[in-house]
Scaffold this motif. Sequence first.
Motif: not given
Length: 373
Positions: A132-158
Motif C-alpha cells: 500500500s502507499a504507506i511509508n514504512p519509515q525505515e532507513m534505506a542505504f543508498t549510494p549517497d548514504g542512508p536516507k529516509d524511505t519515502p511514501t511508496p507506490r502501491a503495487l497493482s495486481g498486475a
Amino acid sequence: MSDDQNPAPAATQPLLRPVRLGALTLPNRVVMAPMTRSRADNEELAPTALHATYYAQRSGAGLIVSEGTWVNRDAVGYINVPGIYTDAQTAGWAEVTEAVHAAGGRIVSQLGHAGAASHPDHHDGRLPAGPSAINPQEMAFTPDGPKDTPTPRALSGAEIAATIRAYREAAANALRAGFDGLEIHAQVSHLVAQFLNPRLNQRTDAYGGSSEKRAQFLLDLVDAVSGVWGSDRVGIKLSPYWSGGPAFTADDEALAEYDQLLKRLNDGNLAYLHLLGPEPGADTDDTFTAFARYRAHYQGAVIANLGFTQATGNELLERGLADAVSFGAPFIANPDLVDRFAYGHPLATGDRDTYYAGGAKGYTDYPAVTGSR
C-alpha cells in the motif's frame, strides 16, 4: 593440546549431530545465517571470486544460507548487494556454489525484495513499491548514504503477479547456479513482511483485508518457487518478534497472526522454517519461551536464529525447541566456527568497521585455527 587429547565431543553436543531438513541432509546443526556484506560493488550486482572464497571458507557449516539476493531490479534496496535475475549474476553464483561444494559444503539461495524499504536512488528516481502507499519509515542505504524511505507506490495486481513470476525466475536461476535449495526472505521490514503487516498492507483485494489474505502473497511465492524446486527444498525466514521502526511491533495481535501463519504453513511440506527469536533484552518473551511458542504451532523442521551462543544453541536443541541453530556474526570472524565449537577453541571477534566496507579486508582474511582437523 593435541586433537587426540581434545577430541570433538560430537556425541554430546547437539549442535554437532547430523539432521535432515526436508530433502537437505546436514552433517551438523550449525547453520550460517544470511548476512548482507555489500561486496558486489560492480555494475552488474554480480557475485565475484571474492564471494566464492568467502562462502567456501565457511563450508564447514551444516548449511550456508546466502545473503539476501534480489529477485529483480525493482527489488533492490541496499547498495552492493548481489542479485540473481541476470545471466551474469547467475554465473557468479555458480562459481560460489561450485567452490562451496568442492569444499564439502551445502548452500541455499535466499531470495529477497526490499519493497517499500527502498529509495528512488535505487530506481532511477522512481518511487519504490509496497503493498500500500504507506511509508514504512525505515532507513534505506543508498549510494549517497542512508536516507529516509519515502511514501511508496502501491503495487497493482498486475505488478504483484509480475513479482511472483520474478521469484519463480530467480528460483530457476538458483537451480541453474547449482544451489541446494531456496529460502524465501520474509523477515524484518522487507516486502513479504510488509504484506503480512496490517499497518503497511491496507489492500482490499485478494492480498489484504484479513490476516489470511495478507499471508496470500507469501503463500503464492511458496507455490511459485516450489514449482521449480519441490517444497522440500524450500525454506522461509520469518521474524514474528521483529520491532523495527513504528510499523513493526511485536505486540500480542501481531504474534497471534504469526501463530496462525505457522499453523497454515504446516501443510506446505517445507524443508524448514527459519525463525528469529526476540532481540536479546527486548521487552517480550525470552528466547526459549518464543521457540516453545513456535513449536506449539509448527510441527515441521525449525532453524532458530538471533543471538545464540554455543551454549544456548545446544540447550535449545537439547530441549527439542528447534532442529538447527543459525549463527550470523560469529561466522564473520570464525570461518571455521564448527571446528571451534567442536574443539573448544575461543571465538575471534569481527571488525565491525569492515562489515560492509567492500574488499577482502574483514571478509576473507580471517584465519582458521590451525590443527583443529
